[in-house]
Design an enzyme around this catalytic site. Structure first.
Site, PDB file in Angstrom:
ATOM      1  CG  ASN A   9      -1.739   1.225   1.384  1.00 31.80           C
ATOM      2  OD1 ASN A   9      -1.777   2.056   0.482  1.00 31.80           O
ATOM      3  ND2 ASN A   9      -2.418   1.353   2.513  1.00 31.80           N
ATOM      4  CD1 TRP A  10       3.363   0.795  -2.798  1.00 30.06           C
ATOM      5  CD2 TRP A  10       3.566   1.907  -4.734  1.00 30.06           C
ATOM      6  NE1 TRP A  10       4.034  -0.022  -3.683  1.00 30.06           N
ATOM      7  CE2 TRP A  10       4.174   0.640  -4.879  1.00 30.06           C
ATOM      8  CE3 TRP A  10       3.567   2.776  -5.828  1.00 30.06           C
ATOM      9  CZ2 TRP A  10       4.787   0.227  -6.071  1.00 30.06           C
ATOM     10  CZ3 TRP A  10       4.169   2.370  -7.024  1.00 30.06           C
ATOM     11  CH2 TRP A  10       4.777   1.119  -7.126  1.00 30.06           C
ATOM     12  CE  LYS A  11      -0.205   3.149   4.763  1.00 31.62           C
ATOM     13  NZ  LYS A  11      -0.059   3.225   6.231  1.00 31.62           N
ATOM     14  CG  HIS A  95      -5.772   1.850   5.285  1.00 31.11           C
ATOM     15  ND1 HIS A  95      -5.314   2.784   6.183  1.00 31.11           N
ATOM     16  CD2 HIS A  95      -4.767   0.961   5.126  1.00 31.11           C
ATOM     17  CE1 HIS A  95      -4.079   2.469   6.542  1.00 31.11           C
ATOM     18  NE2 HIS A  95      -3.725   1.362   5.906  1.00 31.11           N
ATOM     19  CD  GLU A  97      -2.867   5.404   6.825  1.00 32.98           C
ATOM     20  OE1 GLU A  97      -2.876   5.436   5.584  1.00 32.98           O
ATOM     21  OE2 GLU A  97      -1.935   4.895   7.490  1.00 32.98           O
ATOM     22  CD  GLU A 167      -3.253  -2.345   7.431  1.00 29.90           C
ATOM     23  OE1 GLU A 167      -2.161  -2.544   6.903  1.00 29.90           O
ATOM     24  OE2 GLU A 167      -3.937  -1.333   7.220  1.00 29.90           O
ATOM     25  N   GLY A 173       2.936   2.407  10.831  1.00 27.63           N
ATOM     26  CA  GLY A 173       3.889   3.500  10.653  1.00 27.63           C
ATOM     27  C   GLY A 173       4.609   3.903  11.929  1.00 27.63           C
ATOM     28  CB  SER A 213       5.685  -1.710  11.950  1.00 34.27           C
ATOM     29  OG  SER A 213       5.299  -0.363  12.182  1.00 34.27           O
ATOM     30  N   GLY A 234       3.041  -1.023   4.306  1.00 33.45           N
ATOM     31  CA  GLY A 234       3.101   0.406   4.025  1.00 33.45           C
ATOM     32  C   GLY A 234       4.534   0.818   3.732  1.00 33.45           C
ATOM     33  N   GLY A 235       5.209   1.350   4.746  1.00 28.78           N
ATOM     34  CA  GLY A 235       6.547   1.910   4.573  1.00 28.78           C
ATOM     35  C   GLY A 235       7.523   1.014   3.830  1.00 28.78           C
TER      36      GLY A 235
HETATM   37  P1  13P Z   1       3.266   0.393   7.719  1.00 26.76           P
HETATM   38  O1  13P Z   1       3.779  -0.895   7.124  1.00 26.76           O
HETATM   39  O2  13P Z   1       3.976   1.602   7.240  1.00 26.76           O
HETATM   40  O3  13P Z   1       3.159   0.301   9.209  1.00 26.76           O
HETATM   41  O4  13P Z   1       1.760   0.572   7.174  1.00 26.76           O
HETATM   42  C1  13P Z   1       0.868  -0.470   7.270  1.00 26.76           C
HETATM   43  C2  13P Z   1      -0.360  -0.112   6.522  1.00 26.76           C
HETATM   44  O5  13P Z   1      -1.118   0.758   6.919  1.00 26.76           O
HETATM   45  C3  13P Z   1      -0.618  -0.806   5.252  1.00 26.76           C
HETATM   46  O6  13P Z   1      -1.896  -0.567   4.800  1.00 26.76           O
END
Ligand code: 13P
Length: 251
Positions: A9-11, A95, A97, A167, A173, A213, A234-235
């Site tokens: 997920n590149w956000k 998600h 967010e 999640e 993050g 993470s 994510g990251g």
């Molecule tokens: P991180 O891997 O950066 O913690 O993000 C997880 C995430 O929200 C994937 O959708």
């Protein structure tokens, strides 16, 4: 045996040029990856370019959201038709967010899940508790509502297509990963809810990803848990070597 699924997920990261560079780097290692389903979810503006890069490979493209409506006066929204035109196969829905910053509710997430399934897109439905929920001992109660409401009236047969992503919000993050035991416990709990909702066969078939993470160093232990069927990254998905390291752990 459930096939593992690792999605990046590149956000809200990567311009078109940067997205093409990252997709090309990922393609070098994973173009022929059969052992794990690999999904890249760039921002909407880069979907077309990333789809072009991975078109002749086994890598899938996903989006980070999708409208529950077909078309019309919905400013700022993107429809299933628009996504399918760009060869999108998966859609991340609900998600944390989006729940937190854009006030998406289980009701709307459920509408989107139904629309995605109706249009042959595979939803990745996100659930997870906040820190205060966990500290208050409410993890299971919160996750149960999200699963039951988000997946309300979804037929058993659809669970081979849809993916659930657990999640924990406090792990996203933050560098704080749930321990493999903490994650496994919630994954088994979610599978139990699915069993209660639609039966053992669907519960056994549905893939449940962990997100929060996940990195190449903690991925092997998380992915070796019996109810963890992949990762939503994510990251670490923004770096080809880290993403490859996680996918390798799932092979
Ligand atoms: P991180 O891997 O950066 O913690 O993000 C997880 C995430 O929200 C994937 O959708």
């Amino acid at each position: 045996m459930r096939k593992k699924i690792i999605a990046g997920n590149w956000k809200m990261n990567k311009t078109v040029e940067e997205a093409v560079e990252l997709a090309n780097a990922i393609k070098l290692d994973l173009a022929e990856c059969k052992e794990v389903d690999v999904v890249l979810c760039p921002p909407f503006t880069a979907i077309k370019a990333v789809s072009d890069v991975v078109s002749e490979t086994l890598i899938n493209v996903g989006s980070q959201n999708m409208s529950s409506e077909d078309e019309g006066a919905y400013t700022g929204e993107i429809s299933h038709t628009m996504l399918k035109e760009l060869f999108v196969r998966y859609v991340i829905l609900g998600h944390s967010e989006r729940r937190e910053y854009y006030k998406e509710t289980d009701f709307w997430i459920n509408k989107k899940v139904k629309k995605a399934l109706e249009k042959n897109l595979r939803p990745i439905v996100c659930v997870g508790e906040k820190l205060e929920d966990r500290e208050g001992g409410n993890t299971e109660a919160v996750v149960e509502v999200q699963v039951r409401e988000g997946l309300k009236d979804i037929p058993a047969a659809a669970y081979t297509e849809l993916v659930i992503a657990y999640e924990p919000v406090w792990a996203i993050g933050t560098g704080k990963t749930a321990t493999s035991a903490q994650a496994q416990e919630v994954h088994a709990f979610i599978r139990g809810i699915v069993k209660d909702m639609v039966g053992a066969e669907a519960a056994d078939a549905v893939r449940i990803q962990y997100g929060g993470s996940m990195k190449p160093d903690n991925a092997p232990e998380l992915l070796s848990q019996p109810d963890i069927d992949g990762g939503l990254i994510g990251g670490a998905a923004l770096d080809a070597a880290s993403f490859f390291g996680i996918v390798k752990a799932g092979m």
